[in-house]
Design a protein around this motif. Sequence first.
Motif, short mmCIF file in Angstrom:
data_model
loop_
_atom_site.label_atom_id
_atom_site.label_comp_id
_atom_site.label_asym_id
_atom_site.label_seq_id
_atom_site.Cartn_x
_atom_site.Cartn_y
_atom_site.Cartn_z
N VAL A 488 0.85 -1.19 0.00
CA VAL A 488 0.00 0.00 0.00
C VAL A 488 0.88 1.24 0.00
O VAL A 488 1.81 1.36 0.82
CB VAL A 488 -0.93 0.03 1.23
N THR A 520 -1.39 -0.83 -4.08
CA THR A 520 -2.64 -0.10 -3.92
C THR A 520 -2.34 1.33 -3.44
O THR A 520 -1.56 1.52 -2.50
CB THR A 520 -3.54 -0.78 -2.88
N TRP A 522 -3.48 4.85 -1.77
CA TRP A 522 -4.44 5.55 -0.91
C TRP A 522 -4.08 7.04 -0.91
O TRP A 522 -2.91 7.42 -1.06
CB TRP A 522 -4.36 5.03 0.53
N LEU A 543 -11.04 5.63 -6.96
CA LEU A 543 -10.47 5.09 -5.74
C LEU A 543 -11.53 4.61 -4.77
O LEU A 543 -11.37 3.58 -4.10
CB LEU A 543 -9.60 6.16 -5.06
N ASP A 546 -13.13 3.98 0.43
CA ASP A 546 -12.29 3.14 1.27
C ASP A 546 -10.80 3.34 1.01
O ASP A 546 -9.97 2.77 1.70
CB ASP A 546 -12.65 1.66 1.06
N ARG A 547 -10.46 4.18 0.03
CA ARG A 547 -9.04 4.46 -0.24
C ARG A 547 -8.72 5.95 -0.10
O ARG A 547 -7.67 6.41 -0.52
CB ARG A 547 -8.65 3.97 -1.62
N TYR A 559 -5.12 0.70 8.03
CA TYR A 559 -4.17 -0.31 7.59
C TYR A 559 -3.86 -1.31 8.70
O TYR A 559 -3.78 -2.51 8.48
CB TYR A 559 -2.88 0.36 7.12
#
Length: 588
Positions: A488, A520, A522, A543, A546-547, A559
């Motif tokens: 992430v 991913t 964020w 996105l 949730d991101r 996280y």
Amino acid sequence: MPGRGTRKGSEVTQPAHAQRATLPSGTGLRPDVIAGLTAAAVVLPKAMAYATVAGLSVSVGLYTAFVPMIVYALLGTSRVLSVSSTTTLAILVAAQLALVVPDGNPAALVVTTATLTALTGLLLVAASVLRLGFVANFVSAPVLTGFKAGIGLVIVLDQVPKLFGIHITKEGFFRDVLSLVQQLPESSMLTLAIGGVTLLLLLAMERLWPHSPAPLAVVAGGIAVSWLAGLSAGGVATVGHIPQALPSMTLPDLGLVMQLLPGAIGIALMSFTETIAAGRAFALPPEPPIRADRELLATGAANLAGALFGAMPAGGGTSQTAVVRAVGGRTQKASLVTAAASAATMLVLAPALGLLPQAVLAAIVIVYSIGLIQPLEFAAIRKVRTMEFGWALAAFAGVLVFGTLQGILVAIILSLLGLAGQAANPRVHVIGRKRSDDVLRPLSPEHPDDETFEGLLILRPEGRLFFANAQQVSDRIRELVAQHKPRVLMLDLSRVFDIGYSALLVMTEGERRFAEAGVTVWLAGLNPDVLRYIRSSGLAEHLGNDRMFANARAGLRRYLEAPPGGGSDADAKESFGRSDAKGEATPE
């Protein structure tokens, strides 16, 4: 450029005591009358001396301490700022007049000076209408330090021949130094003695009694010695005839506008820069703030009016304003008193001023120009920022190598390049968390125990993201992702105050590429404007909620609760210290 200490009596930067001053005591007109008369004793001799720097009659200096001072007093936002000629403006005017009137024809100089001053005033008024007051901040302090140091050396070299009673043909700084050395055997010992004694007296008086009427004292002494000893008959150059009258009307010549425009732009910028710096230096907390756009209008109108009455370009002077404040001046009535003293000098004392030796004026110019050269400021800049020290040296060299007018262009270009360079190279910090505390901050060697999290990389870019830096920031982010190999990537945009269309395209493309590589993306900490742009681009919808997080702490909590891409909660919470990333240790 507020708040920097400087040599007393110079017109360079703001003296530190201006920041600590308190409102003067006293009521009624008396404090301003005393301040105005005291300032006149300092301003008028220096104004005459600065006129000679520009290659003009000393009477032009008196005109500049008359009409512009009155107009600014009526329109300016500073309560105590004193507006007339300054050392910097004088040398810039000299350079421009030398280009347009190389033969020094007196009639042509009068018209050209009027045109140059009017053009300077028009540019300042136009800048006020366009609300360009912020432009004064574009010339960085280090660049201005270098530029003024160069100007100081040029002025001193320009006056030294007058101390020795010799004349050199001006061909550039380094050639002028060579010419001066070659002609030293032709010096007039009597002229040198007069100039040398004046220099020593001025330096001693300024050291013992700062802001005293030292210039007036040496002018009076010089006139007395000249009259008693008949210096003019002995070969000592004197000021000569000065008209015993108020200034007459002088109309600009529109045919000279295009020739004078480049120089007028530089003079206008320097006039406003000095005015706003001096005004801010002496503004006390209880007084109204200095309004930059109104200052443009006031200095512009002052120059326009002055042009019609034979004045040279004017601006706010630090040393004369310091005198006004130091002796208790409270309002612009002090400037009106100084202007009245200038008028009285023109009407009554003009014949006596004609006896003044040129060497005395040269000594005054040298003493009050040396303060432009600030070695300690160069050292302070070098101690803090080596790159900006280089800018200061470049501006200094630009004046000496290319000339004064070209030097100001070099100074402006360097400031703009520095601004562009900083905007084009924003930092991207790797963020960690202080152990046993909820503080996120850039990793640094000063905090080797800060923790990061397996599979998560938090990056915090700073500043505006736009076309000039978008690709560079993107490349830096890819390097860090390749180095840390996270699952992430959380971009903390809390320090990004604006984002351009080009940067949005790069961000969208970067997210797609990271997704293909299994990383991913964020986003966290978006301010309302940045969030609006990201929503408009469609990236926010892609996105999903949730991101995207209100801040980096919220993203980190998410996280740790449920790390994407597999792995246990314990694994996610397993931290490892990293101190290989550089950054400034400041809490989120």
